[in-house]
Design a protein around this motif. Structure first.
Motif, PDB file in Angstrom:
ATOM      1  N   THR A  60      -5.266   9.981 -63.424  1.00  0.00           N
ATOM      2  CA  THR A  60      -5.028  11.196 -63.248  1.00  0.00           C
ATOM      3  C   THR A  60      -3.331  10.940 -63.107  1.00  0.00           C
ATOM      4  OG1 THR A  60      -5.042  11.475 -60.983  1.00  0.00           O
ATOM      5  CG2 THR A  60      -6.853  12.017 -62.308  1.00  0.00           C
ATOM      6  N   GLU A  84       1.426   5.588 -60.115  1.00  0.00           N
ATOM      7  CA  GLU A  84       1.298   4.163 -59.678  1.00  0.00           C
ATOM      8  C   GLU A  84       1.599   3.194 -60.688  1.00  0.00           C
ATOM      9  OE1 GLU A  84      -1.492   3.846 -56.408  1.00  0.00           O
ATOM     10  OE2 GLU A  84      -2.373   2.289 -57.373  1.00  0.00           O
ATOM     11  N   PRO A 138      -1.409  25.547 -59.152  1.00  0.00           N
ATOM     12  CA  PRO A 138      -0.797  24.447 -59.627  1.00  0.00           C
ATOM     13  C   PRO A 138      -1.409  23.422 -60.581  1.00  0.00           C
ATOM     14  CG  PRO A 138      -1.604  24.274 -57.368  1.00  0.00           C
ATOM     15  CD  PRO A 138      -2.011  25.595 -57.912  1.00  0.00           C
ATOM     16  N   GLY A 139      -2.568  23.914 -61.008  1.00  0.00           N
ATOM     17  CA  GLY A 139      -3.173  22.849 -61.762  1.00  0.00           C
ATOM     18  C   GLY A 139      -4.492  22.340 -61.200  1.00  0.00           C
ATOM     19  N   PRO A 140      -5.760  21.977 -61.772  1.00  0.00           N
ATOM     20  CA  PRO A 140      -5.422  22.204 -63.428  1.00  0.00           C
ATOM     21  C   PRO A 140      -5.513  23.397 -63.966  1.00  0.00           C
ATOM     22  CG  PRO A 140      -7.805  21.931 -62.529  1.00  0.00           C
ATOM     23  CD  PRO A 140      -6.803  21.601 -61.394  1.00  0.00           C
ATOM     24  N   PHE A 172       5.663  15.210 -53.783  1.00  0.00           N
ATOM     25  CA  PHE A 172       5.441  14.203 -54.703  1.00  0.00           C
ATOM     26  C   PHE A 172       6.513  13.070 -54.601  1.00  0.00           C
ATOM     27  CE2 PHE A 172       2.481  17.403 -56.045  1.00  0.00           C
ATOM     28  CZ  PHE A 172       1.276  16.639 -56.084  1.00  0.00           C
ATOM     29  N   PRO A 211      -1.364  -0.801 -45.036  1.00  0.00           N
ATOM     30  CA  PRO A 211      -2.211   0.251 -45.828  1.00  0.00           C
ATOM     31  C   PRO A 211      -2.583  -0.632 -47.009  1.00  0.00           C
ATOM     32  CG  PRO A 211       0.036   0.929 -45.807  1.00  0.00           C
ATOM     33  CD  PRO A 211      -0.181   0.049 -44.894  1.00  0.00           C
ATOM     34  N   PRO A 212      -3.834  -0.307 -47.750  1.00  0.00           N
ATOM     35  CA  PRO A 212      -4.395  -0.808 -48.885  1.00  0.00           C
ATOM     36  C   PRO A 212      -2.890  -1.131 -50.056  1.00  0.00           C
ATOM     37  CG  PRO A 212      -5.744   0.590 -48.535  1.00  0.00           C
ATOM     38  CD  PRO A 212      -4.707   0.888 -47.330  1.00  0.00           C
ATOM     39  N   LEU A 213      -2.840  -2.144 -50.950  1.00  0.00           N
ATOM     40  CA  LEU A 213      -1.609  -1.984 -51.873  1.00  0.00           C
ATOM     41  C   LEU A 213      -1.593  -0.830 -52.688  1.00  0.00           C
ATOM     42  CD1 LEU A 213      -1.191  -5.920 -51.954  1.00  0.00           C
ATOM     43  CD2 LEU A 213       0.102  -3.991 -50.705  1.00  0.00           C
ATOM     44  N   ARG A 217       4.526   0.667 -50.247  1.00  0.00           N
ATOM     45  CA  ARG A 217       3.423  -0.435 -50.506  1.00  0.00           C
ATOM     46  C   ARG A 217       3.783  -1.470 -51.380  1.00  0.00           C
ATOM     47  NH1 ARG A 217      -2.111   2.984 -49.414  1.00  0.00           N
ATOM     48  NH2 ARG A 217      -1.399   4.878 -48.587  1.00  0.00           N
ATOM     49  N   ASP A 271       5.666   6.628 -50.565  1.00  0.00           N
ATOM     50  CA  ASP A 271       4.839   6.058 -49.739  1.00  0.00           C
ATOM     51  C   ASP A 271       4.334   4.785 -51.023  1.00  0.00           C
ATOM     52  OD1 ASP A 271       2.062   5.013 -49.386  1.00  0.00           O
ATOM     53  OD2 ASP A 271       1.760   7.017 -48.533  1.00  0.00           O
ATOM     54  N   VAL A 296     -13.345  23.232 -66.870  1.00  0.00           N
ATOM     55  CA  VAL A 296     -12.515  22.727 -65.668  1.00  0.00           C
ATOM     56  C   VAL A 296     -12.234  23.806 -64.494  1.00  0.00           C
ATOM     57  CG1 VAL A 296     -10.274  21.898 -65.166  1.00  0.00           C
ATOM     58  CG2 VAL A 296     -11.645  20.932 -67.275  1.00  0.00           C
ATOM     59  N   ILE A 297     -12.327  23.320 -63.175  1.00  0.00           N
ATOM     60  CA  ILE A 297     -12.193  24.519 -62.309  1.00  0.00           C
ATOM     61  C   ILE A 297     -11.354  23.732 -61.379  1.00  0.00           C
ATOM     62  CG2 ILE A 297     -14.074  23.982 -60.910  1.00  0.00           C
ATOM     63  CD1 ILE A 297     -14.619  26.886 -60.720  1.00  0.00           C
ATOM     64  N   TYR A 334       4.693   0.963 -59.606  1.00  0.00           N
ATOM     65  CA  TYR A 334       4.174  -0.463 -59.160  1.00  0.00           C
ATOM     66  C   TYR A 334       4.805  -1.386 -60.182  1.00  0.00           C
ATOM     67  CZ  TYR A 334       1.239   0.933 -55.321  1.00  0.00           C
ATOM     68  OH  TYR A 334       0.523   1.381 -54.271  1.00  0.00           O
ATOM     69  N   ARG A 357       1.460  29.409 -55.029  1.00  0.00           N
ATOM     70  CA  ARG A 357       1.990  28.760 -56.188  1.00  0.00           C
ATOM     71  C   ARG A 357       1.419  29.184 -57.380  1.00  0.00           C
ATOM     72  NH1 ARG A 357       1.425  22.394 -55.465  1.00  0.00           N
ATOM     73  NH2 ARG A 357      -0.592  22.998 -54.400  1.00  0.00           N
ATOM     74  N   GLN A 392      -3.490  17.943 -67.289  1.00  0.00           N
ATOM     75  CA  GLN A 392      -3.934  19.061 -66.952  1.00  0.00           C
ATOM     76  C   GLN A 392      -3.325  20.231 -66.563  1.00  0.00           C
ATOM     77  OE1 GLN A 392      -3.478  16.623 -65.178  1.00  0.00           O
ATOM     78  NE2 GLN A 392      -3.614  16.893 -62.981  1.00  0.00           N
ATOM     79  N   ARG A 405       5.451  11.091 -51.896  1.00  0.00           N
ATOM     80  CA  ARG A 405       4.234  10.297 -52.408  1.00  0.00           C
ATOM     81  C   ARG A 405       4.989   8.996 -53.104  1.00  0.00           C
ATOM     82  NH1 ARG A 405      -1.260  12.455 -54.973  1.00  0.00           N
ATOM     83  NH2 ARG A 405      -1.498  12.787 -52.698  1.00  0.00           N
ATOM     84  N   PHE A 424      -2.153   3.040 -53.756  1.00  0.00           N
ATOM     85  CA  PHE A 424      -2.484   4.154 -53.171  1.00  0.00           C
ATOM     86  C   PHE A 424      -3.503   4.985 -53.844  1.00  0.00           C
ATOM     87  CE2 PHE A 424      -1.546   8.945 -53.257  1.00  0.00           C
ATOM     88  CZ  PHE A 424      -1.040   9.164 -52.250  1.00  0.00           C
ATOM     89  N   TYR A 425      -3.663   5.001 -55.232  1.00  0.00           N
ATOM     90  CA  TYR A 425      -4.574   5.760 -56.188  1.00  0.00           C
ATOM     91  C   TYR A 425      -6.062   5.496 -55.505  1.00  0.00           C
ATOM     92  CZ  TYR A 425      -6.619   7.828 -60.484  1.00  0.00           C
ATOM     93  OH  TYR A 425      -7.152   8.620 -61.111  1.00  0.00           O
ATOM     94  N   HIS A 433      -5.894  13.419 -55.235  1.00  0.00           N
ATOM     95  CA  HIS A 433      -5.376  13.695 -56.470  1.00  0.00           C
ATOM     96  C   HIS A 433      -6.311  14.537 -57.014  1.00  0.00           C
ATOM     97  CE1 HIS A 433      -8.501  10.625 -56.960  1.00  0.00           C
ATOM     98  NE2 HIS A 433      -8.761  11.330 -57.926  1.00  0.00           N
ATOM     99  N   THR A 434      -6.055  15.009 -58.430  1.00  0.00           N
ATOM    100  CA  THR A 434      -6.797  16.104 -59.095  1.00  0.00           C
ATOM    101  C   THR A 434      -8.011  15.208 -59.678  1.00  0.00           C
ATOM    102  OG1 THR A 434      -4.964  17.494 -59.612  1.00  0.00           O
ATOM    103  CG2 THR A 434      -6.732  17.878 -60.589  1.00  0.00           C
ATOM    104  N   THR A 486      -1.517  10.887 -60.516  1.00  0.00           N
ATOM    105  CA  THR A 486      -1.170  10.043 -59.507  1.00  0.00           C
ATOM    106  C   THR A 486      -1.289   8.605 -60.017  1.00  0.00           C
ATOM    107  OG1 THR A 486      -2.085  11.639 -57.931  1.00  0.00           O
ATOM    108  CG2 THR A 486      -1.809   9.335 -57.122  1.00  0.00           C
ATOM    109  N   CYS A 487      -2.472   8.311 -61.065  1.00  0.00           N
ATOM    110  CA  CYS A 487      -2.368   6.760 -61.399  1.00  0.00           C
ATOM    111  C   CYS A 487      -1.253   6.602 -62.179  1.00  0.00           C
ATOM    112  CB  CYS A 487      -3.752   7.011 -62.158  1.00  0.00           C
ATOM    113  SG  CYS A 487      -4.178   5.318 -62.512  1.00  0.00           S
TER     114      CYS A 487
END
Lengths: 399, 399
Positions: B71, B77, B18-20, B98, A228-230, B108, B104, A35-36, B81, B351, B200, B101, A232-233, A254-255, B73-74
């Motif tokens: 990830t 959500e 900050p990751g990964p 965050f 905006p779309p409902l 939505r 945001d 991973v990078i 949500y 960071r 991660q 975020r 975010f992801y 997102h990562t 962010t999901c």
């Protein structure tokens, strides 16, 4: 507090069901790469290196061609949610499990869903779309349709429907989760505006990403949204800033799951080495042999003739046969996983996948032998070896 | 049409940003286990085997403890949500990237977002939440707050805020992407209703899944919704039918990313082998040494004293130093990735992550040496070796 978990040991099954399919060992090897960071120039190169073959496999020049960081369902959400705004008229084709899912999503977006239906196992006819567009109350934003329906084994012709939709100013959103990399799919030539897929079917990588492409016309529709779309992801305006626009100003959203992207890159590389045309021909040849064998055993195919999806064959469970027992026998005695029916097909069909790395002659023969044996174990009347012989003849005819 | 891609070769970087973060090699090995069907009893066992240690790490008995197929962010959500319905009053704490975020996402969902703000790099005070709850126009559905803020390096105390929220009937949703497995986080004792994380960071697996837990009280709120959550992909009523309810009647929702789940399982196994308390102490010890070293070099820490996030340290870029050049030097001359500032902190801080497998003494020393060298290269005045010596003293004092 100590771990009570042992070393993870998963048996190597022959996955010949609706997916996931067996992963090419080269793909696992690619996943061992470290991973990078997501802004590391090396990783940006991986992104570019994935976009190029994705465009080749989708047969598109679309700038926005990428992989969504989730499974096929997440790709579906990206397709449906970015296009659909509250109050939009959207035609959704309902002839299988995944069409129903698209309709569910479109409703969550506040769309007015116009259902165009066909019996599960039959295609949607272009005239149905023409009719639905004509009788809609106002303009229709998009026609959403499944190209390869994993629940029924139908390969839906898209070209004419796409033309009809465009004549009325509607976009086409197509689900190619099970067809990409295993069936002819010409995004640009057919004018498909939005298409998503999965990694775990004909691309022979593990599940976890969704190949995705969107036309400039569709992207314009997304950019003109009032809200905006409902989600975010999977907001494509944001994702596009990371995946798009050359390698200059990538913006964090997102990562991304690096290891899954490595897997996809290797899966695509293998597709291109074989050649897309050769690969599609291989899926057709093996599916034809399987289907000939199943009919020779005395079984009835479920999907409409002429529109059968090579990567996924549905076959009816004959009268008097216990479906669960049949599948369990195939798994336990032959180490082959095939799928059962889903939704209204539950208990009525077997779903047999010959996808990517799994679409091979040995698998066709092994499947036919296993099915024959397990049917015999349930006292089904059949001529021993008829299935395998029919497969041999099918290969001979194709050669 | 031939592949123009070479064998994938990714350099092994020391990921201290900050990751990964760097992945434990045992985790890569677990990912080589074959993908298998999502209803295979062996895979169901993997799910159960992942839920148990997840509960241990989250310090919870919550039945709904699982991994979201995306990830962090999901996972965010999923948290936002499922709880939020249109018109809900929701308090969102804004003191970093965050939190913004979360706001945001809540918007939505049609929420009325009540912002509670603090300067980036400072915590939210309990009184602010008390005040916001009091002055809200009607009941507040939830207070949403970041536990470990990766953009500012703040570790937010949650216990008192959770108590205040509950007194007013509001749920607590907490972001633990960077804190889980590296900081004290007591879901049940503190009464956190919804919490999500990432794989991660301190769990040392690749990105791609989001550990998630939800209290019975919160699940009841989800079940009483008048409208389904706006997202299908992370609809917890549906996901719960696959992840929950014993090993009897699992219902298909989507194909989970098996390889990522194998990775998470192995990552959790490693956490439990070390012991959660020991692991948290290790993160604290190494962060303290790093922070002492940075101050000895003459740098100023950004996050409020007493509330610094051990896995992620923010340090101000001193006057006259080019931030991009500094980071590039650390990467190119020392093979260490550290992160730049994000949002309003862009260009102002570094960071530095010491997470999971990466939180080690050698890394602390390597970081301090690299930063010293690259500051000297930009003619920054410092006493050579002061950073490393201060780290040694910090370790001595901790011993």
């Amino acid at each position: 507090m100590t771990g009570d978990l042992s070393d993870l040991v998963i048996p190597q099954r022959n996955l010949l069901g609706p997916g996931p399919s067996n992963v090419n060992p080269r793909v696992y090897r690619a996943m061992m790469q470290p991973v990078i960071g997501y802004l590391d120039p090396v990783f940006i190169q991986v992104i570019d290196d994935t976009q190029r073959p994705l465009r080749t496999v989708f047969r598109t020049e679309n700038d926005l061609t990428m992989a969504i960081s989730g499974t096929g369902t997440c790709g579906m959400e990206a397709g449906v949610y970015n296009i659909t705004e509250p109050g939009d008229n959207v035609i959704v084709c309902l002839n299988g499990f995944f069409g129903t899912r698209i309709a569910d999503m479109a409703k969550r977006c506040g769309a007015n869903v116009i259902a165009v239906e066909a019996e599960w196992g039959r295609i949607i006819e272009p005239d149905q779309i023409r009719e639905a567009l004509k009788s809609a109350n106002g303009p229709v934003k998009a026609v959403m349709i499944v190209h390869g329906e994993t629940s029924t084994g139908i390969l839906q012709p898209l070209e004419e429907i796409s033309k009809i939709a465009h004549e009325q100013g509607a976009l086409i959103v197509a689900d190619a989760v099970t067809s990409l990399g295993g069936c002819e799919l010409l995004i640009d030539e057919w004018g498909i505006d939005v298409c998503y897929s999965g990694t775990q079917k004909c691309l022979s990588a593990p599940p976890g990403m969704s190949p995705f492409t969107m036309s400039a016309a569709a992207m314009e529709v997304v950019q003109k949204r009032e809200t905006p779309p409902l989600s975010f992801y999977v907001d494509l305006q944001m994702l596009g800033r990371y995946w798009g626009g050359g390698s200059t100003t990538r913006m964090y959203h997102h990562t991304p799951p690096m290891s899954m992207l490595y897997a996809l890159r290797e899966g695509l590389r293998i597709v291109l080495e074989e050649g897309l045309e050769a690969r599609i021909a291989r899926h057709k040849r093996n599916a034809a042999a399987l289907q000939a064998g199943l009919e020779a055993i005395g079984l009835e195919l479920h999907a409409q003739e002429g529109y059968r999806l090579p990567p996924l064959t549905t076959v009816k469970v004959p009268e008097g046969i216990e479906e669960m027992k049949l599948r369990r026998g195939i798994l336990e005695n032959h180490n082959i996983e095939v799928g059962g029916g889903i939704g209204q097909m539950q208990g009525r069909v077997l779903r047999i996948g010959l996808m990517g790395y799994g679409s091979t002659e040995p698998n066709v023969f092994a499947l036919l032998f296993a099915i024959e044996q397990e049917l015999l174990a349930q006292s089904y009347k059949l001529e021993k070896g008829a299935g395998v012989s029919a497969a041999v003849r099918s290969y001979d005819n194709a050669a």
